[in-house]
Design a protein around this motif. Structure first.
Motif, PDB file in Angstrom:
ATOM      1  N   THR A  14     -20.535  51.487  42.701  1.00 22.58           N
ATOM      2  CA  THR A  14     -21.492  53.028  43.028  1.00 22.58           C
ATOM      3  C   THR A  14     -23.109  51.673  43.478  1.00 22.58           C
ATOM      4  O   THR A  14     -23.122  51.431  42.225  1.00 22.58           O
ATOM      5  N   LYS A  15     -23.637  51.414  44.824  1.00 27.85           N
ATOM      6  CA  LYS A  15     -24.680  51.135  44.968  1.00 27.85           C
ATOM      7  C   LYS A  15     -25.725  52.261  44.538  1.00 27.85           C
ATOM      8  O   LYS A  15     -25.453  53.362  44.672  1.00 27.85           O
ATOM      9  N   LEU A  16     -26.366  52.070  43.526  1.00 33.08           N
ATOM     10  CA  LEU A  16     -27.808  52.594  42.698  1.00 33.08           C
ATOM     11  C   LEU A  16     -28.950  52.444  43.538  1.00 33.08           C
ATOM     12  O   LEU A  16     -30.147  51.224  43.009  1.00 33.08           O
ATOM     13  N   PRO A  17     -29.737  52.584  44.562  1.00 36.27           N
ATOM     14  CA  PRO A  17     -30.588  52.254  45.255  1.00 36.27           C
ATOM     15  C   PRO A  17     -32.378  52.514  44.985  1.00 36.27           C
ATOM     16  O   PRO A  17     -32.991  52.058  44.980  1.00 36.27           O
ATOM     17  N   TYR A  18     -32.050  53.272  43.566  1.00 31.00           N
ATOM     18  CA  TYR A  18     -33.275  53.753  42.850  1.00 31.00           C
ATOM     19  C   TYR A  18     -33.339  53.387  42.175  1.00 31.00           C
ATOM     20  O   TYR A  18     -34.242  52.438  41.303  1.00 31.00           O
ATOM     21  N   GLU A  69     -33.715  62.613  29.376  1.00 33.76           N
ATOM     22  CA  GLU A  69     -34.535  61.875  29.838  1.00 33.76           C
ATOM     23  C   GLU A  69     -35.698  61.289  28.585  1.00 33.76           C
ATOM     24  O   GLU A  69     -36.428  60.643  28.669  1.00 33.76           O
ATOM     25  N   ARG A  70     -35.258  62.424  27.594  1.00 32.52           N
ATOM     26  CA  ARG A  70     -36.570  61.924  25.996  1.00 32.52           C
ATOM     27  C   ARG A  70     -36.382  60.744  25.771  1.00 32.52           C
ATOM     28  O   ARG A  70     -36.720  59.929  25.706  1.00 32.52           O
ATOM     29  N   ALA A  71     -34.812  60.147  25.076  1.00 37.70           N
ATOM     30  CA  ALA A  71     -34.202  59.757  24.686  1.00 37.70           C
ATOM     31  C   ALA A  71     -34.550  58.235  25.744  1.00 37.70           C
ATOM     32  O   ALA A  71     -34.891  56.865  24.812  1.00 37.70           O
ATOM     33  N   VAL A  72     -34.039  58.449  26.972  1.00 36.07           N
ATOM     34  CA  VAL A  72     -34.176  56.978  27.603  1.00 36.07           C
ATOM     35  C   VAL A  72     -35.655  56.543  27.818  1.00 36.07           C
ATOM     36  O   VAL A  72     -35.806  55.556  27.823  1.00 36.07           O
ATOM     37  N   VAL A  96     -26.315  62.986  35.573  1.00 33.51           N
ATOM     38  CA  VAL A  96     -27.144  60.810  35.620  1.00 33.51           C
ATOM     39  C   VAL A  96     -27.737  60.491  36.756  1.00 33.51           C
ATOM     40  O   VAL A  96     -29.000  60.540  36.280  1.00 33.51           O
ATOM     41  N   GLU A  97     -26.565  60.264  37.902  1.00 30.86           N
ATOM     42  CA  GLU A  97     -27.595  60.003  38.743  1.00 30.86           C
ATOM     43  C   GLU A  97     -29.237  60.494  39.411  1.00 30.86           C
ATOM     44  O   GLU A  97     -29.737  60.472  39.734  1.00 30.86           O
ATOM     45  N   ALA A  98     -28.674  61.868  40.008  1.00 34.51           N
ATOM     46  CA  ALA A  98     -29.544  62.681  39.682  1.00 34.51           C
ATOM     47  C   ALA A  98     -30.783  63.171  38.805  1.00 34.51           C
ATOM     48  O   ALA A  98     -32.148  62.547  39.610  1.00 34.51           O
ATOM     49  N   ILE A  99     -30.863  62.687  37.771  1.00 37.88           N
ATOM     50  CA  ILE A  99     -31.670  62.346  36.577  1.00 37.88           C
ATOM     51  C   ILE A  99     -32.463  60.837  37.238  1.00 37.88           C
ATOM     52  O   ILE A  99     -33.504  61.393  36.420  1.00 37.88           O
ATOM     53  N   ALA A 100     -31.884  59.820  36.588  1.00 34.01           N
ATOM     54  CA  ALA A 100     -32.066  58.954  37.150  1.00 34.01           C
ATOM     55  C   ALA A 100     -33.568  58.544  38.683  1.00 34.01           C
ATOM     56  O   ALA A 100     -34.756  58.016  38.049  1.00 34.01           O
ATOM     57  N   ALA A 101     -32.865  59.038  39.461  1.00 40.42           N
ATOM     58  CA  ALA A 101     -33.881  58.825  41.128  1.00 40.42           C
ATOM     59  C   ALA A 101     -34.873  59.700  40.518  1.00 40.42           C
ATOM     60  O   ALA A 101     -36.041  59.756  41.357  1.00 40.42           O
TER      61      ALA A 101
END
Length: 303
Positions: A14-18, A69-72, A96-101
């Motif tokens: 999957t492309k992850l543009p963010y 989020e806190r761990a990352v 996870v993608e939504a949190i990363a974005a």
């Protein structure tokens, strides 16, 4: 330019543009020798069934952010970490993608699928980076308050050792039991409680798991245990952990972590206020020689 991940037994396509694709410069030692890259592997594939509820524990709120989020965040802001990968259950990948974005983590390069057991998540990361020549630093997403000191010490230990664990001395007496009765009482001075991160040269952890998978009775919940059993010639160094680096396992743990996070935020605000108030006063004192000396002392104090 877009970051991608592959789709096979262990990876997605999957492309992850963010995701940021700008490489972080490699570290060099005093002789200008390029050191292996440090890649943080955040293991977020757990179901959290012991917590109860429908939401896995890594997505629970903790002081305005999720546990994940806190761990990352801890690895994102550490200067010794070059790259981050998150391993999660396939059904929670969109979450996870939504949190990363939303978080805009610049070091996050891969989102990899976990499996039924914890070691499946480790294998997923090992396969993704097996040819990288990097150091893999595995950390449980359920340990959201890992300190910068621990991460720094693990990275420093990797300069001299091929395998590193984080642990704390046992303060309680540990019992070995059989059929409901005490069989032995091990000397607690020789016992420690293992935490994460656990870090390895990629070729070491890859070989350990290669040997382990030949064992038809193989089962583990700990990467250092795999190296110790299936690659016993490799010594595993120990880095001192801390009590705040606790694992979220039961419901009551979340309340404890919330109190710790709240206390840390208050401490940080107090430190910031203390520094700014000192310099605010010192600005007024710059017109005289005594004031300039006072300013120099206060600056030195907060180094």
């Amino acid at each position: 330019m877009q970051a991608t991940s592959t789709n096979n037994k262990y990876n997605f396509t999957t492309k992850l543009p963010y995701l940021c694709t700008k490489p972080i410069p490699p570290m060099k030692n005093e002789n200008q020798t390029i050191l292996p890259r440090n890649i943080a592997i955040i293991l977020a594939g757990g179901s959290g069934h012991r917590m109860g509820g429908d939401l896995p524990k890594q997505f629970l709120p903790l002081g305005g952010k999720t546990v994940l989020e806190r761990a990352v965040d801890a690895f994102e802001k550490n200067r010794n970490i070059h790259e981050i990968a998150i391993v999660c259950a396939p059904e929670w990948r969109e979450k996870v993608e939504a949190i990363a974005a939303q978080s805009h983590w610049h070091k996050l390069k891969k989102i990899l699928p976990g499996g039924k057991e914890r070691y499946h998540s480790s294998l997923s990361a090992i396969k993704a980076y097996q040819d990288s020549g990097a150091n893999l630093i595995f950390h449980d997403a359920a340990r959201p308050l890992v300190s910068q000191e621990i991460i720094n010490n693990v990275c420093t230990a990797l300069l001299q050792h091929q395998a590193v664990d984080v642990a704390l001395p046992c303060t309680d007496t540990i019992l070995q039991i059989k059929d409901g009765f005490i069989e032995s009482v091990p000397d607690r001075n020789r016992l420690m409680r293992s935490q994460t991160p656990q870090a390895f040269r990629v070729e070491v952890i890859a070989q350990a798991y290669k040997n382990a998978r030949k064992d038809k009775n193989f089962s583990t919940t700990d990467d250092c245990g795999v190296v110790r059993k299936y690659l016993p010639m490799i010594p595993i160094s120990i880095v001192q952990g801390d009590e705040y680096n606790m694992k979220l396992t039961h419901k009551q743990d979340l309340k404890i972590l919330q109190n710790i996070a709240k206390s840390q935020r208050k401490k940080k605000k107090t430190e910031i206020y203390s520094k700014t108030s000192f310099f605010r006063v010192n600005r007024k004192a710059l017109n005289n020689q005594f004031g300039r000396g006072l300013l120099a002392l206060n600056r030195f104090r907060f180094r």
